[in-house]
Design an enzyme around this catalytic site. Structure first.
Site, PDB file in Angstrom:
ATOM      1  N   GLY C  72      14.903  -7.545  80.449  1.00  0.00           N
ATOM      2  CA  GLY C  72      14.167  -6.827  79.402  1.00  0.00           C
ATOM      3  C   GLY C  72      15.119  -6.337  78.332  1.00  0.00           C
ATOM      4  O   GLY C  72      14.878  -5.331  77.650  1.00  0.00           O
ATOM      5  N   CYS C 130      12.845 -13.620  71.981  1.00  0.00           N
ATOM      6  CA  CYS C 130      12.311 -12.268  72.091  1.00  0.00           C
ATOM      7  C   CYS C 130      10.849 -12.293  71.682  1.00  0.00           C
ATOM      8  O   CYS C 130      10.454 -13.081  70.826  1.00  0.00           O
ATOM      9  CB  CYS C 130      13.059 -11.322  71.156  1.00  0.00           C
ATOM     10  SG  CYS C 130      14.843 -11.376  71.327  1.00  0.00           S
TER      11      CYS C 130
END
Ligand code: FAD
Ligand code: FAD
Ligand code: FMN
Ligand code: FMN
Ligand code: FES
Ligand code: FES
Lengths: 314, 255, 314, 255
Positions: C72, C130
């Site tokens: 993440g 992303c």
């Protein structure tokens, strides 16, 4: 003892484990070491209209947890399959799925029509990871319209289950699955091999005669599983999970992620009875976990509420 | 053909980088024929993933021996096995040498490097049947010559450190062109370039010749199509090394 | 002793081996076990505008010959990087490439502008894998226009080398490489991780908290190599090869296939000095093969005349 | 922190499915502190790929011992190691237990399952400093109790086959709530649910408490961000188990 038999896209299978195309010959090679009647089914090597000699050596290379192949779809062709292999396959008590490859849409149609005249065939799997001569050899499989067209043209030619085998070498495999579902495919097989390559640093030449080849084996299992999960959530037709399955645990991951059945490929090269062992292991798991029908597992993945796949920044 | 889990009897050095590994396998010991091979799963896990093919070198009761060069991960791992370890072995596999008389009287055995591997059991199998066995073996140097269990082999080394200074093919051709035995047949095993040379002079001297090939294999049993051997003749056609070979009549293939 | 130093897209590197983003922290973790000055360079963990806590556990899972991660993009953010990490990095005698991640094109621009004001940075690598918040979290990296736009917007903001790091999860990575080349990128990094997944069959839940994650390690090397080969033949700008590199032999395969430099990622987790060992091994190979400059290897793959890649039916 | 290639001194069974493996590592033996761990490369190849983290169980001269449960591929492979094998080990890693007096007088050690692993060297390190050591250990059954090298441990088993019938946390809480020693501090190691329970009663009894966590790790040295431990407090923040732990003050984290 959990119930294992079921109908996949109208095809009766005694269990959910099949031998994958190109990794089990025509089902008549492994008889000494594997009781093929204990497989859910056998998918034949891809058949083309004419026999194909295949690519020159070197055709395979081992990689970390996997292998590359560029067999070039060496096969005996539809006609010799009918005369030399099908008679035996008819005597084997397991489902026979005939896999078809071609370099034009017409050839796909011709091969399927020829084979559809024969009995002893339970279903067709269409290998779209083939070079489209019209498109200068670009794979049909990476063009959604091409894959849709193949399905559209083939669908009316047979009443047998029509399974489209998708390539993972695309951005969104679910688009392709939706497209073939819309064209009337009965199921999709996910996945074929990933494009890969190996170099011999001594000779500074590619290891494979074709430079690139198809990557398979345990190394690709996580990718295959993600593609199966993506596909199963996108379509209503059953998904057959393929890719790196070498143990019952692997197969269970695919069923839980949404696959209605699985195919075992590369693992057959290490143990031609792999699929049988895996089918037995699935039953053991069900018995140990009080599951009465293997089907209960299909798509049973419990994705925690709080979790958002989107937020996963890789 | 069957899969057996076989206890390792031991591993011994037989030259530099050369090892002999023994396993207990009544099944293979009793059924293997000269030139056939076994496909060995080196480790239970994924590294290495594929089996490794080896000719059978010796049979002693229920003990089956292979002899190998350490050339990579699999053979390195095998060289570290110890008595008591368990190996998963698939075999016997492939087409053996065609030794059935009477299409020849003198067997000419030619082994290059570890191409000698199948020659000891071939010699044992030939002895009752044939009139004479002529054995030629070659290697890079004296340290790599493995001469045990052969019918007094004539030796060639590339560096001249033992026997004839040159390749085993030169040695064999020299010897044979001087006096060729009656109704000979050549059985050769070794690196591809050597086999190419043997096949060539077999044609020149018009001697029947069988060669045992080696190359990468995926399955060893004919289901992966990964081991093509180009056939002689006009159109491109391939046989399978694992199923139609590894032993071929040198005239039907393009080496 | 072969010459190893060279200039990559205007950036001086003492050798062709860099530590990959997200696998070497900010270069200050491994000092006890690795002399980082013997690396060609260090690529930082992706930096976002604000610090990111990252995804909840479980973030990693081991797979056959590889691993999945869904970190993440946990990172300290551009500002703390400048105050807490950059001062140290300035003192280290190796190239420092700062990797940037963002969830909007504006954020990419802002982060780059902030960092471009600092010295001690040799180049920028843009992580386009992303989620694009505007597109409901669909990755920028799988949209060619989006990747092109990021490049177009970033290019004028810095005179330092601008490297776009491409995702392999697309049909034709070379299209993306061409697009960013056209927008003025100085180089491309190939590849980021493959999307993968693992299931815990005991709990029937995904192993990773985000369900899917990024696959890396030796398992993906053949795929990465094929992507690098495809890319290197499509563009003139240098390609930095990444994916499963764990040995000098692996790195050599990438250089020969067309990579001007390589990055080592997952291998650092097993041995933080992996990159250093690899750089030394490349030199040994050159010396043994009479190669005077490592650069001679780049793209030196000799593809046999007879061979046609097209004919490879997978 | 350093990487050492260490000869294995041997592997012995210490319970069912439980093994103790010893390696020779002067470096680690001389620098390791209680609660720190080592990261072991199980095989040289890719299977398994990642290192496996283990607490240090015993130090004897230059011999370092780990104790482990066979739960998967890596630990299975380790259980098959033999004296003379070589292991690549990275360590010492992580933050040790905070044993520096004088913020406590009695050390309360609580180990669940193989959470006992770090307790022997912790006990050795504590002995000189503290007034008393109370040790509680628990396991599923008697066969899984490992009681060596501890300060006469009180024992709990889930099935009552040895000692107290219940969890080690119930045993500890019962004992301590009856009479709590002066200025105590808890050092706990074991499965997460157990640590959660320990942390809870440490709060109830208002006793300082350190817990040693376990969970998947990618690198063990802080470069992969793969081992998040959620911190207490409003906004979501994570510490790294490998670098900021594995030992944490139970009050600063959310177990
Ligand atoms: C029928 C047959 C019989 C053989 N008999 C012997 C023997 O008696 N003694 C002996 O030393 N070797 C023999 N070989 C060669 C032996 O199989 C290889 O040396 C071995 O597979 C190399 O494995 P590796 O992991 O050490 O090398 P690696 O290079 O790490 O292997 C990588 C891959 O390439 C394959 N490979 C590499 N080199 C060869 C090769 N020369 N032939 C076939 N596959 C190769 C391996 O099987 C593996 O799939 C035989 C091969 C065949 C086909
Ligand atoms: C700091 C620390 C200290 C530890 N000390 C000990 C000890 O002293 N004795 C002992 O028996 N175990 C200990 N563990 C747990 C031990 O690391 C795992 O049991 C081991 O990694 C399992 O490996 P495997 O290949 O057998 O299992 P697999 O399930 O095959 O491993 C697959 C992956 O999951 C990871 N993994 C699986 N279970 C665990 C777990 N419980 N904790 C961490 N990673 C896990 C493995 O590292 C590997 O990456 C410790 C863990 C940590 C983090
Ligand atoms: C040697 C080999 C040959 C293959 N041939 C075919 C083929 O002819 N047709 C096809 O659709 N798939 C073919 N495949 C792909 C497999 O059917 C399967 O989709 C792929 O290998 C992934 O599964 P696995 O990882 O279990 O091998 C082949 C795979 C291998 C390894
Ligand atoms: C744990 C982990 C974290 C990563 N974080 C990042 C990141 O922050 N930014 C990025 O561009 N790539 C990131 N990557 C991708 C790597 O830089 C690299 O592209 C990929 O892992 C393939 O290389 P490898 O097989 O050598 O690991 C990460 C990879 C891993 C394994
Ligand atoms: S090795 Fe598989 S067919 Fe010969
Ligand atoms: S395990 Fe890699 S950061 Fe903790």
């Amino acid at each position: 003892m959990a119930a294992t038999s079921f109908t996949l896209a109208g095809m009766y299978l005694k269990n959910r484990v099949l031998a994958a195309s190109g990794t089990y010959g025509y089902g008549d090679e492994c008889l000494d070491v594997a009781d093929v009647t204990r497989l859910g089914g056998i998918v034949t090597k891809s058949l083309s209209l004419k026999p194909r000699a295949g690519n020159p050596p070197v055709r395979i290379a081992e990689t970390a947890g996997g292998m590359l192949n560029s067999i070039g779809l060496a096969n005996i062709g539809a006609h010799r399959f009918i005369t030399e292999k099908l008679p035996f396959l008819r005597t084997v008590d397991t489902a026979v799925v005939v896999n078809i490859a071609a370099s034009t849409v017409d050839e796909y149609c011709e091969v399927l029509s020829i084979l559809d005249g024969e009995d002893g065939i339970d279903g067709f799997e269409i290998n779209v990871s083939c070079p489209n001569v019209r498109e200068g050899g670009l794979s049909f499989g990476t063009s959604c319209p091409a894959v849709a067209e193949i399905t559209r043209r083939l669908r009316p030619l047979t009443r047998r289950p029509l399974i489209i085998k998708l390539t993972p070498n695309v951005t969104h495999i679910s688009e392709f699955a939706r497209a073939v579902e819309a064209e009337g495919a009965d199921a999709v097989s996910v996945i074929n091999t990933l494009i890969g390559m190996a170099v011999n640093v001594r000779t500074r030449a590619p290891v494979l005669s074709t430079v690139t080849g198809g990557l398979s084996g345990p190394a690709i299992k996580p990718v295959a599983l993600a593609k199966v999960y993506e596909t199963a959530r996108a379509v209503r037709i059953p998904v057959i999970g393929i890719g790196g399955i070498a143990s019952a645990n692997d197969a269970l991951e695919f069923l839980i992620a949404g696959a209605s059945a699985v195919q075992v490929g590369t693992a057959n090269f290490i143990d031609p009875a792999a699929g049988i062992t895996i089918a037995a292991g699935i039953n053991r798991y069900c018995d140990e976990n009080g599951i009465e029908d293997v089907g209960e597992l299909v798509g049973s993945l419990n994705v925690g509420a709080g979790v958002s796949v989107v937020d996963s920044w890789l | 053909m069957r899969i057996e889990t076989c206890p390792v009897t031991g591993v011994r050095r037989a030259g530099d980088g050369i090892f002999v590994l023994g396993i207990t396998s009544p099944g293979i010991a009793s059924t293997i024929r000269p030139g056939q091979f076994i496909n060995v799963r080196v480790e239970p896990g994924n590294d290495p993933l594929l089996r490794r093919p080896f000719s059978v070198y010796r049979i002693d009761g229920s003990t089956v021996e292979i002899i190998f060069n350490v050339v990579g991960r699999g053979t390195a791992a095998l060289s570290h096995k110890r008595g008591g370890d368990i190996l998963d072995v698939l075999g016997p596999l492939g087409v053996p040498f065609g030794i059935a008389a009477p299409d020849y009287e003198t067997a000419i055995l030619i082994g290059g490097g570890l191409g000698v591997a199948p020659l000891p059991i071939l010699t044992d199998a030939l002895r009752p049947g044939v009139r004479a066995i002529l054995t030629f073996i070659g290697a890079r140097n004296a340290k790599q010559i493995v001469r045990d269990h052969l019918a007094d082999p004539r030796i060639a080394t590339d560096d001249g450190s033992a026997g004839f200074h040159g390749t085993v093919v030169q040695l064999a051709e020299e010897t044979l062109s001087r006096n060729m035995p009656r109704r000979p047949k050549i059985f050769a095993c070794g690196p591809t370039p050597m086999l190419r040379a043997v096949a060539a002079f077999a044609v020149r001297l018009d001697v029947p010749c069988e060669v045992s090939l080696e190359g990468p294999m995926g399955c060893g049993i004919g289901i992966c199509q990964g081991c093509p051997v180009e056939l002689a003749g006009e159109e491109k056609r391939y046989a399978l090394m694992c199923k139609d070979g590894p032993v071929f009549d040198s005239r039907i293939i393009r080496i």
